[in-house]
Design a protein around this motif. Structure first.
Motif, PDB file in Angstrom:
ATOM      1  N   UNK A 229      -3.021   3.462  46.207  1.00  0.00           N
ATOM      2  CA  UNK A 229      -3.923   2.407  46.675  1.00  0.00           C
ATOM      3  C   UNK A 229      -5.157   2.367  45.776  1.00  0.00           C
ATOM      4  N   UNK A 230      -5.787   1.187  45.608  1.00  0.00           N
ATOM      5  CA  UNK A 230      -7.020   1.108  44.811  1.00  0.00           C
ATOM      6  C   UNK A 230      -8.080   2.065  45.363  1.00  0.00           C
ATOM      7  N   UNK A 231      -8.735   2.798  44.459  1.00  0.00           N
ATOM      8  CA  UNK A 231      -9.640   3.873  44.861  1.00  0.00           C
ATOM      9  C   UNK A 231     -10.941   3.790  44.072  1.00  0.00           C
ATOM     10  N   UNK A 232     -12.093   3.996  44.718  1.00  0.00           N
ATOM     11  CA  UNK A 232     -13.364   4.041  43.982  1.00  0.00           C
ATOM     12  C   UNK A 232     -13.352   5.154  42.943  1.00  0.00           C
ATOM     13  N   UNK A 233     -14.001   4.928  41.821  1.00  0.00           N
ATOM     14  CA  UNK A 233     -13.916   5.890  40.716  1.00  0.00           C
ATOM     15  C   UNK A 233     -15.279   6.261  40.142  1.00  0.00           C
ATOM     16  N   UNK A 234     -16.305   6.270  41.005  1.00  0.00           N
ATOM     17  CA  UNK A 234     -17.652   6.564  40.534  1.00  0.00           C
ATOM     18  C   UNK A 234     -18.239   7.809  41.208  1.00  0.00           C
ATOM     19  N   UNK A 235     -17.380   8.782  41.521  1.00  0.00           N
ATOM     20  CA  UNK A 235     -17.864  10.022  42.112  1.00  0.00           C
ATOM     21  C   UNK A 235     -18.801  10.790  41.199  1.00  0.00           C
TER      22      UNK A 235
ATOM     23  N   UNK B  63     -14.645  17.470  48.985  1.00  0.00           N
ATOM     24  CA  UNK B  63     -14.426  17.079  50.385  1.00  0.00           C
ATOM     25  C   UNK B  63     -13.912  15.641  50.471  1.00  0.00           C
ATOM     26  N   UNK B  64     -14.346  14.756  49.547  1.00  0.00           N
ATOM     27  CA  UNK B  64     -13.908  13.362  49.563  1.00  0.00           C
ATOM     28  C   UNK B  64     -12.723  13.130  48.622  1.00  0.00           C
ATOM     29  N   UNK B  65     -12.630  13.898  47.571  1.00  0.00           N
ATOM     30  CA  UNK B  65     -11.526  13.722  46.626  1.00  0.00           C
ATOM     31  C   UNK B  65     -10.172  13.992  47.288  1.00  0.00           C
ATOM     32  N   UNK B  66     -10.150  14.888  48.282  1.00  0.00           N
ATOM     33  CA  UNK B  66      -8.920  15.192  49.004  1.00  0.00           C
ATOM     34  C   UNK B  66      -8.768  14.373  50.292  1.00  0.00           C
ATOM     35  N   UNK B  67      -9.753  13.533  50.597  1.00  0.00           N
ATOM     36  CA  UNK B  67      -9.717  12.776  51.844  1.00  0.00           C
ATOM     37  C   UNK B  67      -8.652  11.684  51.797  1.00  0.00           C
TER      38      UNK B  67
ATOM     39  N   UNK C  92      -8.903   9.026  54.048  1.00  0.00           N
ATOM     40  CA  UNK C  92      -9.555   7.799  54.519  1.00  0.00           C
ATOM     41  C   UNK C  92     -10.765   7.375  53.685  1.00  0.00           C
ATOM     42  N   UNK C  93     -11.375   8.311  52.978  1.00  0.00           N
ATOM     43  CA  UNK C  93     -12.569   7.983  52.171  1.00  0.00           C
ATOM     44  C   UNK C  93     -12.478   8.656  50.801  1.00  0.00           C
ATOM     45  N   UNK C  94     -11.371   8.427  50.125  1.00  0.00           N
ATOM     46  CA  UNK C  94     -11.114   9.069  48.833  1.00  0.00           C
ATOM     47  C   UNK C  94     -11.958   8.449  47.734  1.00  0.00           C
TER      48      UNK C  94
END
Length: 405
Positions: free
Chosen positions: A65-71, A224-228, A230-232
C-alpha cells in the motif's frame, strides 16, 4: 574478554562523578530523542497523506500500500532537540559533534529533495563527500593509522583523506541500500550506535556518547511506526543518508581514538576490524551486490531484488523475521568478536572476515536456489532445480551462475 576485570572497571567508573553525569545525559538524550520521534512521526504521516507524499507500490517494493516516506524528518528533529538540550561536559569532541550536525543538515536537505523529486547520482555523491571533508579539514577527523593490517601502519596525509572520504561514501550508501524492508536499516543502525556509544561513554568521550545514544533513541522511536500496520512510515533517503553519515562519523572517530592502544588499556588494538564487524551486514551485503552486478556486466548501482533481505523475503520470511535474522547475525558477530578478539592479529582478522564473506556469498546462492524451488510448481521443481544447476555450472554459461548468486 576478562569479565572480572570488566566488572571491576565498571564499578570503579560508577564512583566517578563526571562519568555519572555523562551517563545520565546519555540516558536522558536517548529517552528524549525517542519521545520526540514518537510524537512527531504522526504529524509527518498526516502531512504526507494530505499532500500525497507517499511511496507507491511496485515490483521491487516490499510494501503493498502507498506509504509515507519522510520518517527521516522526525529522526533529524529528534537528534537535534535531544542533543542540544544539555550543556556538554566534554570539550574534547564538542566541536566535532557540532560539525557532524552541520554535515547531517546538508544531507538532510539533499535527502528531502531526493525523496521529493530525485537527485542526480553524481550530485548525491558530491554532497556525501562535502560533509566528510568538513569533518576532515575542520575537525581533523581522519583515518591515518592502519594498526598493522597487512603490514601497514602510518599512512600519508593524502591517502588518509581519500580513505576517510571513501569510508563515508561506502557506509552511507551501504545503509541506503539495505533500507529495503521494515526495520532493517534502523535496527542495524541502533545496534551500531549503541555499541559505539557504550565505548565512548566508558572512555569519557561524553559528547560522542551523547550523540550516539541520541541517534539510537530517535531510531527506537521510529521503529515503533516502521513496524506498525496502521500508521506505517519509511525513513526515506532523508533518514538513510543521515544514518549512514552519522555511523561513518562514529566509526572513524572510534578508529581514530584507539590509536593509543599501546598506552591505554581501554583502547583496542584492532579498532578497524571492530568497526567493520559492528557494520558487517550492510558492508557484506553491499559488497556482495556490487560484485554480482559488476560480474554480470551491469552497473553496480542498477536496481534489482538481489539484496539478502529480498532473498529472505522470497524464502517466505516476513519483514520482521528477515530483520530479526539479519540484526541477530550482526549482534552475534559483534559479541563473538569482542569475546574472542584478543588472541587474533589484525591480519588474521581480515582473513577471517574474507572467509565469512565467502560463506555469506554461498548462503545467498543456496537461499536463492531454495526460493526458486519454492516458487515453482511441485511437479516441475526437480526439473527446474536440475536445469538451474546445469546452467549455472556450465563453463559457457558463467553469467547465469552470476545471476543465480
Amino acid at each position: 574478554m576478562n569479565l572480572d576485570l570488566l566488572l571491576a572497571y565498571l564499578q570503579n567508573k560508577f564512583r566517578d562523578e563526571l562519568f555519572t553525569i555523562g551517563l545520565y545525559q546519555s540516558v536522558l538524550s536517548f529517552l528524549v530523542a525517542c519521545f520526540v520521534a514518537i510524537i512527531s512521526i504522526p504529524v509527518v504521516i498526516k502531512i504526507s497523506e494530505l499532500k500525497g507524499l507517499m511511496e507507491k507500490t511496485g515490483e521491487r517494493r516490499a510494501h503493498t500500500t502507498p506509504t509515507p516516506t519522510f520518517g527521516g524528518i522526525a529522526i533529524f528533529a529528534a537528534v537535534l532537540i535531544s542533543y542540544f538540550l544539555w550543556p556538554s561536559i566534554d570539550q574534547t569532541d564538542i566541536y566535532r559533534t557540532n560539525l557532524s550536525i552541520v554535515g547531517m543538515t546538508i544531507l538532510f536537505f539533499v535527502g528531502i529533495k531526493d525523496d521529493l523529486v530525485g537527485v542526480d547520482p553524481n550530485k548525491k555523491i558530491f554532497f556525501q563527500v562535502l560533509p566528510a571533508l568538513i569533518l576532515i579539514f575542520f575537525g581533523d577527523l581522519k583515518v591515518d593509522y592502519l594498526y598493522g593490517i597487512m603490514g601497514f601502519h602510518h599512512i600519508a596525509e593524502i591517502v588518509s583523506v581519500l580513505l576517510t572520504c571513501f569510508i563515508f561514501i561506502a557506509v552511507t550508501n551501504a545503509i541506503n541500500l539495505i533500507d529495503g524492508i521494515d526495520g532493517l536499516a534502523a535496527g542495524i543502525a541502533t545496534i551500531a550506535s549503541a555499541t559505539f556509544g557504550a565505548w565512548f561513554l566508558l572512555t569519557n568521550h561524553f559528547a560522542m556518547a551523547c550523540m550516539a545514544f541520541t541517534l539510537a533513541g530517535a531510531l527506537v522511536g521510529f521503529l515503533r511506526f516502521n513496524f506498525s500496520k496502521t500508521s506505517k512510515i519509511f525513513m526515506g533517503d532523508t533518514g538513510s543518508l543521515i544514518l549512514g553519515f552519522m555511523l561513518s562519523f562514529f566509526a572513524v572517530r572510534f578508529v581514530n581514538l584507539n590509536t593509543s592502544f599501546r598506552f591505554d588499556p581501554t583502547a583496542f588494538f584492532n579498532a578497524p576490524i571492530i568497526a567493520v564487524v559492528v557494520l558487517i551486514i550492510p558492508i557484506f551485503d553491499t559488497l556482495r551486490v556490487f560484485t554480482v552486478r559488476i560480474l554480470a556486466g551491469k552497473s553496480p548501482f542498477s536496481a534489482d531484488r538481489n539484496h539478502m533481505h529480498h532473498i529472505l523475503l522470497d524464502n517466505g520470511m516476513s519483514h520482521m523475521g528477515a530483520t530479526a535474522t539479519l540484526c541477530g547475525i550482526s549482534l552475534l558477530n559483534t559479541v563473538l568478536f569482542f569475546v574472542l578478539h584478543r588472541n587474533i592479529t589484525n591480519t588474521e582478522s581480515v582473513l577471517i572476515l574474507c572467509g565469512l564473506f565467502a560463506l555469506y556469498m554461498m548462503a545467498s546462492f543456496l537461499l536463492k536456489m531454495r526460493a526458486l524451488v519454492i516458487t515453482t510448481h511441485p511437479r516441475r521443481r526437480r526439473a527446474v532445480m536440475r536445469r538451474a544447476i546445469q546452467n549455472a555450472f556450465e563453463g559457457r554459461n558463467t553469467r547465469k551462475l552470476i545471476d543465480y548468486l
